[in-house]
Every structure is written in structure tokens, then in C-alpha cells.
Scaffold this motif. Structure first.
Motif, short mmCIF file in Angstrom:
data_model
loop_
_atom_site.label_atom_id
_atom_site.label_comp_id
_atom_site.label_asym_id
_atom_site.label_seq_id
_atom_site.Cartn_x
_atom_site.Cartn_y
_atom_site.Cartn_z
N ARG A 100 0.86 -1.19 0.00
CA ARG A 100 0.00 0.00 0.00
C ARG A 100 0.90 1.23 0.00
NH1 ARG A 100 -3.29 -0.48 5.19
NH2 ARG A 100 -4.19 1.46 4.36
N ILE A 102 2.56 4.84 -0.17
CA ILE A 102 2.52 6.29 -0.05
C ILE A 102 3.64 6.78 -0.95
CG2 ILE A 102 2.73 8.30 1.46
CD1 ILE A 102 2.15 6.47 3.84
N ILE A 150 1.65 -0.95 4.47
CA ILE A 150 1.94 0.40 4.00
C ILE A 150 3.44 0.55 3.76
CG2 ILE A 150 1.98 2.84 4.69
CD1 ILE A 150 -0.61 2.27 6.26
N GLU A 168 -1.45 4.16 -3.31
CA GLU A 168 -2.70 4.30 -2.56
C GLU A 168 -2.88 5.76 -2.19
OE1 GLU A 168 -4.13 2.88 1.79
OE2 GLU A 168 -3.92 1.28 0.32
N ILE A 169 -1.79 6.40 -1.80
CA ILE A 169 -1.77 7.84 -1.50
C ILE A 169 -0.62 8.47 -2.28
CG2 ILE A 169 -1.47 9.60 0.28
CD1 ILE A 169 -2.50 7.56 2.32
N ALA A 245 -0.16 12.97 5.02
CA ALA A 245 -0.07 11.61 4.47
C ALA A 245 -0.10 10.56 5.58
CB ALA A 245 1.22 11.47 3.65
N ALA A 249 -2.96 7.69 5.91
CA ALA A 249 -2.55 6.29 5.76
C ALA A 249 -2.91 5.46 6.99
CB ALA A 249 -1.05 6.21 5.49
#
Length: 406
Positions: A100, A102, A150, A168-169, A245, A249
Motif C-alpha cells: 500500500r 505512499i 503500508i 494508494e496515497i 499523508a 494512511a
């Protein structure tokens, strides 16, 4: 042991953290570097990474991961005994696909912002990983995480490999034109961000007031979050973007206090020497906006007159931004600072007279070579009435020269 991976330029700022992450993943990692940083090499050896004398692997590697900055890369690819060749950004994207992500991007600030997020993940012991784009102070440059966890990482648009990521971000810090050899104008840059934002799964984080990024995010399905950032404090801007962020997250409510113990990143506002005679500072800035921001920061932290050495990075960038560099540096000369322009650091580019350092220089912005620096410093010291500041600016080898000098 897992895949056998050979890495060219393994001590590079983005390569070393990637090598250590792959080692933690169970891969057998070895590599070569033209001019290895001793501290980074030691870090890699402690991880179990092996160093080779040859620029080619002497075994049947599964993958050959290279950095685009190396001159020797292309001529060594064809007959190297490897099944698969990847640029660093593509290799990172393959790791990120299973996690995932960032993803932090933008022309400047992404290394510090990624390191801020990484600092929080490390010091708070969050169930997540990270791969930095440089060597942060006080924390490891990487933290392994399993698939579906993450992962924070820096995305680099300089060689186009940013096109391989679907975060994802996405944290986009700015939409300034920089790597014109890959995205030659603002239109192509905006289109790149629009594609990235269209692939973003949940959130797009951008600063308020950046029109290019706002337009690029206009048709994306992911939710766009606007962060109010101060215009004259790049460090606080990076912290606010990183904090946003983190909270998205981890669905949390962290405060800026999570960054209180952050010790910075190598080559970013790095103090080389500070005594009664001189404050010597190095910074990685190599875009006009970065140089202006760094010197503004330096004014707040060092009000005395400055001796500035600037090494342009790449002929293509120097050719595109020569007038901008000249305008910013001339404004410093007008205030009494002494400015010297060093030869362009070409990276992998062939010589281009139209992008040489001579296109920045004028009667106030003087040309100099590395061997001149010691003499210039001594002369400035003799004439200085009090402590003075020497700034070494650029993304090339100026940093390593300054480190040896002090």
C-alpha cells in the motif's frame, strides 16, 4: 536464499536503501560502484550485500538493477549474464505493487518529506515500511514490510519511471518544471501528474495554490486533499505534507510533534563546519526554486555575508534554466555575496556547450574550478571582519569535495 540481484551504482542515494530492502526480502544482493561512499558501503556490507570489482556480474544473476545516472550502464547491458534488466524506479515499482504505497513526488522536497514519513514510521514503530531516496540521519534508510502493508517511498520523475507507480496515497509537493529531458514543458509535466493521479487509489495530497497540480487532479477519482503550506518555510511545508499523508494512511491524528526528533537528511542543509571563523553548509539544491529557498533559509540561520559555490547539475537543466539561475544568483551578488560557478556535473549526459556553466556566469558570477576553492576560501577569510558563511550548492560531486575540504 531468494533471487540473485546485481546492482550497478549500488552506493547511490536511492540504490543503497533499495538494496537493503531487497536483502531483507531474502534476495542475494551484490553490486558495483565507481566511487563508493565508505559509510554507505559499510552499511551495505553489514546487511550482507556483496561488492564486486567488475561492472558486470560474474555469475548468472536473475536481475540487473541500474541507476540511470551511470555512464557505463548502456555499454555493459547487452552481454551481461542476467535474465532481466531494470532501472531503479522500475524495480521499486515492482516492490510497491504488492504493498500500500505512499508515493512522494515533486521537483523538490520529496527526499525530505519521504524521510519525515519514514522517521515517524521508525520512531513510532508503526506496522509499515519505507525506502528513502537518500540517507537520513538517525534512522535506517529503509525498513522492510511484508506484502499488503503500508510502504512509503520517493517517486522520481527524472527518468520517466514514475509512470510505473499506482500509489494508494500520492503526495505531490510541487509542479515545477525540472527534468526537461524527460518532460520538456509544463504541458507534458501536467499530463504526467494527471496520469499518476488517475492511477492513485485513495488520496491525492497537494499544496494549496499549485495550479498545475490542481488541474492535474481535476478528473481523478481519488479524493484530493489540499494542504495549506507557508510560502517562505520549505521545511514546515514538507512537515505539513508528511503529516497529512501519515494521518490519512494510518487513519490517525498525529501532530507535528512526531517530527520533533527528526535529524534531517545527508546533503540537505548539512553543516560541514561551524566554528569562530566559518559556517560551512552544503545543500543538494539544483533547481532555481530550490536554490532560492535554500539561500532564503540560510539568511535566517546565518545573517552574515556569504561565499557561494554553485555546481550546476546536467547540461540539459543548465541550458533550460541558465537565465533563472543567473537571476537568482545575481540578486545575491547585488546584496554583497560572492558567487562562484563551478563546472557542470554532467551525470550521464554528453558535453553540450549550450548547457555549460559559462551560460550562467557574468562579471559578478565568476567561473571557478574545484582547485580554486581553497584559495578563494583563504582569501575571503583574510578579508572577513568576522565569521562568514560558505555555501556549497549542487547535486553533483561538489558535496564530496567540500566534505574532504572540511
Amino acid at each position: 536464499m531468494g533471487r540473485k540481484i546485481f546492482m550497478g551504482g549500488i552506493c547511490g542515494m536511492g540504490m543503497a536503501p533499495l538494496a537493503m530492502f531487497l536483502r531483507d526480502e531474502g534476495c542475494e544482493v551484490s553490486g558495483f560502484d565507481d566511487n563508493p561512499n565508505p559509510a554507505v558501503k559499510s552499511m551495505l556490507l553489514q546487511k550482507g550485500v556483496k561488492f564486486c570489482e567488475s561492472k558486470k556480474p560474474d555469475f548468472d544473476a536473475d536481475e540487473f538493477i541500474i541507476t540511470s545516472a551511470l555512464k557505463y550502464v548502456e555499454q555493459n547491458l547487452k552481454d551481461a549474464p542476467c535474465k532481466k534488466f531494470l532501472r531503479r524506479g522500475v524495480a521499486l515499482a515492482e516492490i510497491a505493487k504488492e504493498r500500500r504505497l505512499i508515493g512522494v513526488c515533486g521537483s523538490h522536497g520529496k527526499t525530505t518529506t519521504t524521510s519525515l514519513i519514514s522517521h515517524a514510521i521508525s520512531t513510532l514503530n508503526l506496522d509499515a515500511g519505507y525506502i528513502t531516496g537518500a540517507i537520513p540521519n538517525g534512522i535506517p534508510p529503509q525498513k522492510f514490510c511484508e506484502k499488503n502493508k503500508i510502504l512509503a517511498a520517493e517517486l522520481d520523475e527524472s527518468d520517466g519511471t514514475i509512470e510505473n507507480f499506482s500509489p494508494e496515497i500520492t503526495v505531490a509537493l510541487n509542479g515545477d518544471l525540472d527534468h526537461t529531458d524527460t518532460y520538456p514543458d509544463l504541458k507534458s509535466l501536467e499530463e504526467m501528474f494527471a496520469r499518476l493521479f488517475s492511477r492513485t487509489k485513495k488520496y491525492i495530497v497537494i499544496p494549496e495554490g499549485d495550479g498545475l497540480l490542481k488541474r492535474a487532479a481535476g478528473s481523478a477519482k481519488a479524493e484530493t486533499i489540499f494542504v495549506k503550506c507557508p510560502k517562505d518555510d520549505f521545511m514546515m511545508s514538507d512537515k505539513l505534507m508528511a503529516l497529512c499523508a501519515l494521518n490519512l494512511a494510518f487513519e490517525s491524528d498525529f501532530s507535528l510533534s512526531v517530527f520533533e526528533e527528526f535529524k534531517g537528511v545527508g546533503r540537505r542543509q548539512e553543516i560541514l563546519k561551524d566554528d569562530g571563523e566559518i559556517l560551512a553548509v552544503a545543500d543538494y539544491a539544483h533547481h532555481p526554486s530550490e536554490i532560492a529557498a535554500f539561500l532564503s533559509w540560510l539568511d535566517k540561520n546565518s545573517p552574515q555575508k556569504k561565499l557561494v559555490f554553485f555546481q550546476p547539475h546536467r547540461y540539459s537543466r543548465t541550458k533550460r534554466f541558465a537565465k533563472d539561475f543567473q537571476k537568482i544568483l545575481q540578486s545575491r551578488a547585488d546584496k554583497g555575496d560572492k558567487i562562484y560557478i563551478l563546472p557542470v556535473y554532467p551525470a550521464s549526459e554528453p558535453f553540450d556547450e549550450s548547457g555549460s556553466e559559462k551560460n550562467i556566469a557574468n562579471s559578478n558570477l565568476m567561473l571557478a574550478n574545484f582547485q580554486d576553492i581553497g584559495h578563494i576560501l583563504n582569501e575571503f577569510k583574510r578579508n572577513a571582519e568576522s565569521k562568514f558563511c560558505a555555501a556549497f550548492i549542487g547535486a553533483g560531486d561538489i558535496y564530496f569535495y567540500a566534505k574532504k575540504l572540511f
